[in-house]
Write an enzyme that holds these catalytic residues in place. Sequence first.
Site: not given
Lengths: 62, 238
Positions: B202-204, B217
Site C-alpha cells: 500500500c505505502h511501501g 511510513p
Amino acid sequence: MSIAKGIYNTLFRRNFVFVGTVFTAAFAFEMAFDSYTDKLWDNLNKGRQWKDIRHKYVEDEE
Amino acid sequence: MQCVRATRGAIRSASALITSPARAAGVSVQQQRHESTGPGLDGYKSPFATAGSRRTTSIPDFSKYKSSSGSDNNKVFGYFMAGTLGALSAAGAKATVQDFLSNMSASADVLAMAKVEVDLAAIPEGKNVIIKWRGKPIFIRHRTAAEIDEANQVNVASLRDPQTDAERVKKPEWLVMLGICTHLGCVPIGEAGDYGGWFCPCHGSHYDISGRIRRGPAPLNLEIPEYDFPEEDKLVIG
C-alpha cells in the site's frame, strides 16, 4: 452464659473482627448455597441433562 | 388554679426586684401543684406524683421485662442477627454484581472462536503460513538458522521501534505475528521487500525477517499476538 460471653469477646467486641467474620461467613454461605442448589437442580433434572446422556451419543477416543 | 395564677402574677411582678430565691420558690409552687394531683379516680396514679417526697419522677418498675439470664445472651443474639443479615446481603450483592459482570463478558462460543490451534509439523523450514484468527491474518514463519542469525545481527539502536529478536519470539525458529501493517492496516506480502521479510504494497513499508519496521511510513513493528506452545509441534494462538 459463659459461652455467650466467649462468643461476644472473640467475635463481636472488635469491629474489624466482626466485619471479617461477616464476610467470611458470606463467602462460606455462598459456596454452600451454590453447591447445594446445583445438586438440587441436578437431582430434579436427573436423566435430562447432556452430562447424563452424553455416553449414549459420544464415544470418547480416550 | 386561681391561687396558682395569682402566685405567678406575683412572681412576675416581683421578679424585677427579687431574683433567684423567689424564682426557686415559684418553681416549688408549681411542683407542689403537680404533686397535689396525687392518686386520683379509678386507681390512676400519675407517674409524676410521689407522695411526700421532693422527687418529681418515679422510674417505673421494669423488673418484669428484665432478662433473667443477664445481658450476654441478648447481646450475642442481637449481634448475631445483625451479622447474619450482613452476611446474607453481602452474598446477595456479590452474586448480583457477578451476574452483571459475567453477562458482559464474552460467551463460550466467542471464547471458542478466539483460539486457533496450528499443527507446526506441516510447515517446512523457510516457509510462511497465513492463518485467520479473530478475523485477522496471522503470519507464521518457520525461520532457518541463517534467518535467525540475520535477525540477531541487526543493530537494535538503529531501529525505528527498537526491539531485539529475542523479545519478539518465544522459540527463535517460529516467528508468529499479526499480519497487519502498522501504518494503515494493509496485509503485507511475505518474502518480499528490501530486508528479506515482508513488504506492504500500500505505502511501501519494509519489514525484516523479525517483522520489525525498517523502511517506509509504518511507525511500529508488526504486532505479536498472544501465543503458546502447549506441546512440541503445536501452536495455540490466543
